[in-house]
Motif scaffolding. Structure first.
Motif, PDB file in Angstrom:
ATOM      1  N   TYR A 120       0.847  -1.186   0.000  1.00 48.19           N
ATOM      2  CA  TYR A 120       0.000   0.000   0.000  1.00 48.19           C
ATOM      3  C   TYR A 120       0.883   1.237   0.000  1.00 48.19           C
ATOM      4  N   ASP A 121       0.292   2.384  -0.323  1.00 50.54           N
ATOM      5  CA  ASP A 121       1.039   3.637  -0.326  1.00 50.54           C
ATOM      6  C   ASP A 121       1.377   4.042   1.099  1.00 50.54           C
ATOM      7  N   GLU A 174       4.068   6.828   3.402  1.00 53.01           N
ATOM      8  CA  GLU A 174       5.085   7.876   3.465  1.00 53.01           C
ATOM      9  C   GLU A 174       5.988   7.578   4.655  1.00 53.01           C
TER      10      GLU A 174
END
Length: 423
Positions: free
Chosen positions: A102-103, A105
């Motif tokens: 998943y994305d 950061e």
């Protein structure tokens, strides 16, 4: 073994003990093999009548498995689910979950790094394995694990932020691995929309000093079920902080084992439930080794019709945990009518040679004397109430040790009290 449950009551030092094996309630015979499934009470048949139910006698004796098929269907009547809105989590408990990447950061400095690993990584399963069907479903479904590694003796930090998971049911697995003598702060920051079932494994090697903060700042309709498993080595220290402000239904259950002599575990939590929110934590602290120290403190505030919080604290002092020093407490501040706070501390002691142990729980409204004191000095009532709430929750927030996060949480408290969107 002594088990001393308490609800909405105070308990001071507990040093009494300690029977050995559990006995059948009808026959008085020793029960040598007590097992259960899916967190349900173990069923032990009476040798003469074929009847009789004996609950799992020790908290760490619950059935566990990484295979979701090993757990029965969840009905909501089980001890570990009876206070949870199971119907709203059914897809995470039983449904198909997307276990792919998943994305995310990430930021990392010093000796910290973040990477993905496969299911064959040798660290997976070393901190703990699932004790309920939702955790097992997540474990059975994930394809890769996100690993935060901490190396070196210089202080370091890492932040993992997830804010784009989307509304599809998803599984995740995270490992935080703190090497020997390392010192680090790891923040797992959650926001946005989500339907997420996950497991987090935390390995604190000998002599390491690790702080892990998990922030649940989800959108209002998010659903999140998480189990954190931590294993703390010799003379190592773990500070584990659960912050829950956002999400419709959020259930974060930490299980921490103080496995090495001299290990130290500090388990903190702060939460603010608004109308219709369900925020839950079932906390387990296991003093396995000798001369370990444990502190559990969770504080929460509730306002609005249907706001519901659940805190269940289990502390187990094992037979080898001589010299243990342990205390757990939960405090809830009710701000309006129509809220519900369930608070259940439990303490089990299997050795008589401890420094001290105790537990406490309290749920109540504003202290009228505090409000009167502030108003008598010219502070308007609404401002006085906000000051009291801020002070009540600040005792936890200030212990996090991350200034920018502490400031953000104080702003979130102000926004909640003012009925505004969180910053």
């Amino acid at each position: 073994m002594a088990r001393t449950p308490a609800k909405d009551a105070e308990s001071t030092d507990v040093v009494d003990s300690l029977s050995t094996d559990p006995v059948h309630p009808a026959t008085g015979d020793d029960i040598e093999d007590v097992t259960g499934t899916g967190g349900r009470p173990a069923i032990v048949a009476d040798a003469t009548s074929g009847h009789g139910v004996v609950p799992v006698q020790t908290r760490n004796a619950r059935f566990s498995s990484t295979d979701v098929a090993d757990f029965p269907a969840v009905t909501g009547r089980e001890a570990v689910w009876k206070l949870t809105p199971v119907a709203e989590l059914q897809d995470l408990i039983d449904g198909d979950l997307d276990g792919g990447r998943y994305d995310v950061e990430t930021t990392a400095d010093g000796g910290a790094s973040v990477s993905w690993v496969g299911r064959d990584d040798e660290r997976i399963g070393t901190a703990g394995i699932p004790e309920d069907r939702a955790a097992a479903n997540a474990w059975s479904s994930f394809e890769e694990a996100l690993v935060v590694e901490v190396r070196g003796e210089e202080p370091s930090a890492a932040t993992v932020r997830r804010a784009a998971l989307g509304a599809a049911p998803r599984a995740a697995h995270t490992i935080v691995d703190a090497a020997r003598f390392s010192k680090s702060v790891v923040v797992l920051d959650n926001a946005g929309d989500a339907r997420l079932a996950e497991n987090v494994e935390i390995l604190v090697r000998d002599g390491a000093d690790l702080t892990v903060v998990t922030v649940q700042d989800w959108d209002d309709d998010a659903r999140h079920v998480a189990n954190h498993f931590a294993r703390v080595g010799r003379d190592a220290r773990l500070k584990h902080v659960v912050v829950s402000f956002g999400g419709g239904v959020v259930r974060v259950n930490p299980s921490v084992t103080l496995a090495g002599s001299g290990a130290d575990g500090e388990l903190l939590g702060v939460y603010f439930a608004d109308a219709g929110q369900h925020l839950e934590s079932q906390v387990f602290l296991f003093h396995q080794a000798d001369h370990t120290k444990g502190r559990v403190e969770y504080r929460g505030a509730l306002q609005g019709e249907g706001a519901h919080t659940v805190w269940i604290g289990d502390v187990l002092i094992g037979p080898d945990a001589t010299g243990t020093d342990s205390y757990e407490q939960n405090r809830n501040l009710v701000l309006t009518e129509g809220t519900r706070a369930d608070s259940i501390p439990n303490l089990e002691i299997e050795t008589g040679d401890i420094e001290g142990a105790g537990h406490a729980s309290a749920t109540g409204r504003f202290d009228d004397e505090q409000l009167f004191y502030l108003q008598a000095r010219g502070i308007p009532e609404d401002q006085a109430r906000r000051l009291v709430v801020r002070g009540f929750l600040a005792s936890i927030v200030q212990k996090i040790g991350v200034p920018e996060l502490q400031e953000r949480l104080q702003e979130a408290v102000e926004a909640e009290l003012a009925g505004e969107a969180r910053p």
